[in-house]
Design a protein around this motif. Structure first.
Motif, mmCIF file in Angstrom:
data_model
loop_
_atom_site.group_PDB
_atom_site.id
_atom_site.type_symbol
_atom_site.label_atom_id
_atom_site.label_comp_id
_atom_site.label_asym_id
_atom_site.label_seq_id
_atom_site.Cartn_x
_atom_site.Cartn_y
_atom_site.Cartn_z
ATOM 1 N N ILE A 93 -8.138 -8.211 -4.639
ATOM 2 C CA ILE A 93 -9.421 -7.852 -5.247
ATOM 3 C C ILE A 93 -10.333 -9.068 -5.338
ATOM 4 N N ASP A 94 -9.788 -10.201 -5.754
ATOM 5 C CA ASP A 94 -10.586 -11.432 -5.854
ATOM 6 C C ASP A 94 -11.145 -11.832 -4.491
ATOM 7 N N GLU A 95 -10.340 -11.697 -3.450
ATOM 8 C CA GLU A 95 -10.796 -12.071 -2.115
ATOM 9 C C GLU A 95 -11.858 -11.114 -1.587
ATOM 10 N N LEU A 96 -11.718 -9.839 -1.888
ATOM 11 C CA LEU A 96 -12.764 -8.880 -1.524
ATOM 12 C C LEU A 96 -14.068 -9.212 -2.245
ATOM 13 N N ASN A 97 -13.973 -9.602 -3.506
ATOM 14 C CA ASN A 97 -15.156 -9.983 -4.274
ATOM 15 C C ASN A 97 -15.851 -11.183 -3.665
ATOM 16 N N VAL A 98 -15.093 -12.128 -3.112
ATOM 17 C CA VAL A 98 -15.692 -13.303 -2.471
ATOM 18 C C VAL A 98 -16.579 -12.882 -1.302
ATOM 19 N N LYS A 99 -16.162 -11.868 -0.580
ATOM 20 C CA LYS A 99 -16.975 -11.369 0.535
ATOM 21 C C LYS A 99 -18.190 -10.577 0.036
ATOM 22 N N GLY A 100 -18.184 -10.212 -1.235
ATOM 23 C CA GLY A 100 -19.303 -9.482 -1.813
ATOM 24 C C GLY A 100 -18.986 -8.045 -2.166
ATOM 25 N N PHE A 101 -17.836 -7.515 -1.719
ATOM 26 C CA PHE A 101 -17.492 -6.123 -1.976
ATOM 27 C C PHE A 101 -17.367 -5.852 -3.477
ATOM 28 N N GLN A 102 -17.864 -4.690 -3.892
ATOM 29 C CA GLN A 102 -17.620 -4.188 -5.231
ATOM 30 C C GLN A 102 -16.362 -3.313 -5.167
ATOM 31 N N VAL A 103 -15.402 -3.576 -6.042
ATOM 32 C CA VAL A 103 -14.088 -2.937 -5.936
ATOM 33 C C VAL A 103 -13.766 -2.128 -7.183
ATOM 34 N N LYS A 104 -13.293 -0.908 -6.974
ATOM 35 C CA LYS A 104 -12.774 -0.059 -8.039
ATOM 36 C C LYS A 104 -11.293 0.155 -7.772
ATOM 37 N N HIS A 105 -10.447 -0.109 -8.774
ATOM 38 C CA HIS A 105 -8.995 -0.029 -8.633
ATOM 39 C C HIS A 105 -8.472 1.122 -9.486
ATOM 40 N N VAL A 106 -7.882 2.145 -8.847
ATOM 41 C CA VAL A 106 -7.316 3.279 -9.581
ATOM 42 C C VAL A 106 -5.851 3.440 -9.216
ATOM 43 N N LYS A 107 -5.127 4.210 -10.055
ATOM 44 C CA LYS A 107 -3.683 4.326 -9.849
ATOM 45 C C LYS A 107 -3.167 5.760 -9.809
ATOM 46 N N THR A 108 -4.057 6.725 -9.837
ATOM 47 C CA THR A 108 -3.607 8.121 -9.776
ATOM 48 C C THR A 108 -4.399 8.880 -8.724
ATOM 49 N N GLU A 109 -3.803 9.951 -8.224
ATOM 50 C CA GLU A 109 -4.486 10.797 -7.256
ATOM 51 C C GLU A 109 -5.735 11.429 -7.857
ATOM 52 N N ASP A 110 -5.640 11.870 -9.107
ATOM 53 C CA ASP A 110 -6.785 12.513 -9.744
ATOM 54 C C ASP A 110 -7.985 11.568 -9.828
ATOM 55 N N GLU A 111 -7.726 10.321 -10.209
ATOM 56 C CA GLU A 111 -8.808 9.332 -10.259
ATOM 57 C C GLU A 111 -9.369 9.085 -8.872
ATOM 58 N N CYS A 112 -8.481 9.007 -7.890
ATOM 59 C CA CYS A 112 -8.920 8.754 -6.511
ATOM 60 C C CYS A 112 -9.805 9.892 -6.006
ATOM 61 N N ILE A 113 -9.386 11.126 -6.226
ATOM 62 C CA ILE A 113 -10.169 12.287 -5.789
ATOM 63 C C ILE A 113 -11.555 12.274 -6.435
ATOM 64 N N LYS A 114 -11.596 11.991 -7.708
ATOM 65 C CA LYS A 114 -12.872 11.940 -8.423
ATOM 66 C C LYS A 114 -13.785 10.868 -7.852
ATOM 67 N N GLU A 115 -13.232 9.693 -7.602
ATOM 68 C CA GLU A 115 -14.045 8.595 -7.075
ATOM 69 C C GLU A 115 -14.503 8.871 -5.643
ATOM 70 N N LEU A 116 -13.638 9.441 -4.823
ATOM 71 C CA LEU A 116 -14.030 9.773 -3.448
ATOM 72 C C LEU A 116 -15.194 10.754 -3.431
ATOM 73 N N ALA A 117 -15.201 11.675 -4.366
ATOM 74 C CA ALA A 117 -16.260 12.684 -4.427
ATOM 75 C C ALA A 117 -17.586 12.121 -4.918
ATOM 76 N N SER A 118 -17.574 10.910 -5.452
ATOM 77 C CA SER A 118 -18.802 10.316 -5.995
ATOM 78 C C SER A 118 -19.747 9.803 -4.914
ATOM 79 N N ASN A 119 -19.245 9.682 -3.691
ATOM 80 C CA ASN A 119 -20.028 9.161 -2.566
ATOM 81 C C ASN A 119 -20.489 7.721 -2.781
ATOM 82 N N ARG A 120 -19.789 6.973 -3.611
ATOM 83 C CA ARG A 120 -20.142 5.574 -3.875
ATOM 84 C C ARG A 120 -19.494 4.609 -2.899
ATOM 85 N N TYR A 121 -18.448 5.056 -2.188
ATOM 86 C CA TYR A 121 -17.596 4.116 -1.465
ATOM 87 C C TYR A 121 -17.731 4.273 0.048
#
Length: 321
Positions: A119-147
């Motif tokens: 995550i720290d290395e992705l941040n160095v490149k400028g990427f904004q990172v969201k870290h989740v640990k469940t399928e439900d959270e992942c599905i919700k975030e994928l549907a947000s069209n933010r990524y």
């Protein structure tokens, strides 16, 4: 296999205070005429910049697509040139883009601490990172069209029946996917998605732990990886700990993904999907040994390869057309 991995992780994370090593690699050429054309296009887009440099070029360093870096001021203990100018992506250039990390395999001691390095290395490149640990959270975030990119770190079973369809929808509308699998049963999410999309599954548990070597056209040769932008600045690359490999159901499925690295047991260990130019799909990379994210980040080429791949998955050439 996994018990050994966990113990190794605990020891390494408790004793390591080292700075993340920067690593470099090469670039693989596809064998079919159609795929070779796409690869050449990528290399052209990432060639040395000049006064007429287009926006996509400015995201990549001048060495983009080159594994062998001649004349670097310093090389690490694995023979890879050190210095962020030898990464594929420029530091800070990716601030407009977002990555979702779905760490579905979490049965690792101190996994939050371990995941912080990528995550720290992705941040160095400028990427904004969201870290989740469940399928439900992942599905919700994928549907947000933010990524623009999603990392999917597989575990032993899919709990939400909507997960694969959510990931398929994300990919079909241009989302890049970094699929991570390991030894069974920690292959489920990668295997199910690949089966749905391409008729491919992943299986096998090879006690690897060796280092692959760059060879320009060696992507299908045992113990080698070939030329590809993902391997920019990397001549030596750790293959992983307990790794799986793709299993193809039909002759057609063998052509869906391009093998760009072959493990020391002779099976593919890294493969990519480059969608046709007319497709709305995103790029994809399959990595068959996800323990490198936890216990082998400082091994040969790992950190640079992971971040290079994330930059490549963005498919910036198509996004800025």
């Amino acid at each position: 296999m996994v018990a050994i991995t966990r113990g190794t992780l605990a020891r390494k994370l408790q004793s390591s205070n080292k700075t993340i090593s920067t690593v470099v690699s090469g670039t693989v050429r596809k064998q079919s005429t159609k795929k070779k054309t796409r690869t050449v296009k990528q290399c052209t887009l990432s060639s040395s910049s000049n006064s007429t440099t287009s926006p996509p070029l400015q995201l990549y360093n001048e060495v983009a697509g080159k594994s062998n870096i001649i004349g670097a001021s310093k090389y690490d203990l694995y023979g890879n040139a050190t210095g962020r100018e030898y990464d594929l992506g420029r530091d800070g250039a990716f601030r407009a883009y977002n990555i979702l990390i779905a760490q579905l395999y979490s049965d690792v001691p101190f996994d939050d601490v371990a995941m912080q390095k990528p995550i720290d290395e992705l941040n160095v490149k400028g990427f904004q990172v969201k870290h989740v640990k469940t399928e439900d959270e992942c599905i919700k975030e994928l549907a947000s069209n933010r990524y623009e990119i999603a990392w999917i770190i597989s575990t032993s079973r899919i709990q939400n029946s909507k997960f694969i369809s959510a990931l398929t929808a994300f990919h079909s509308t241009g989302g890049g996917i970094f699929l991570f699998a390991d030894n069974p049963p920690y292959t489920c999410h990668a295997s199910e998605f690949l089966k749905t999309q391409f008729g491919i599954t992943v299986d096998g548990c090879y006690q690897a732990t060796q280092t692959l070597t760059y060879k320009e056209n060696g992507h299908q040769q045992t113990g080698n990886f070939g030329q590809h932008e993902i391997f920019t600045g990397i001549t030596h690359l750790y293959e992983g700990h307990t790794i799986c490999h793709p299993v193809y159901s039909t002759p057609e499925s063998r052509t869906a993904l391009l093998t760009i690295a072959t493990a020391t047991d002779g099976n593919p260990c890294i493969a990519v999907y480059e969608p046709p130019t007319t497709s709305t799909e995103g790029r994809l990379c399959l990595d068959c040994g996800f323990t490198k994210l936890y216990i082998d980040w400082d091994s040969a080429g790992t950190g640079r390869y992971i971040i290079n791949t994330s930059c490549w998955l963005l498919g910036i050439e198509k996004r800025l057309k």
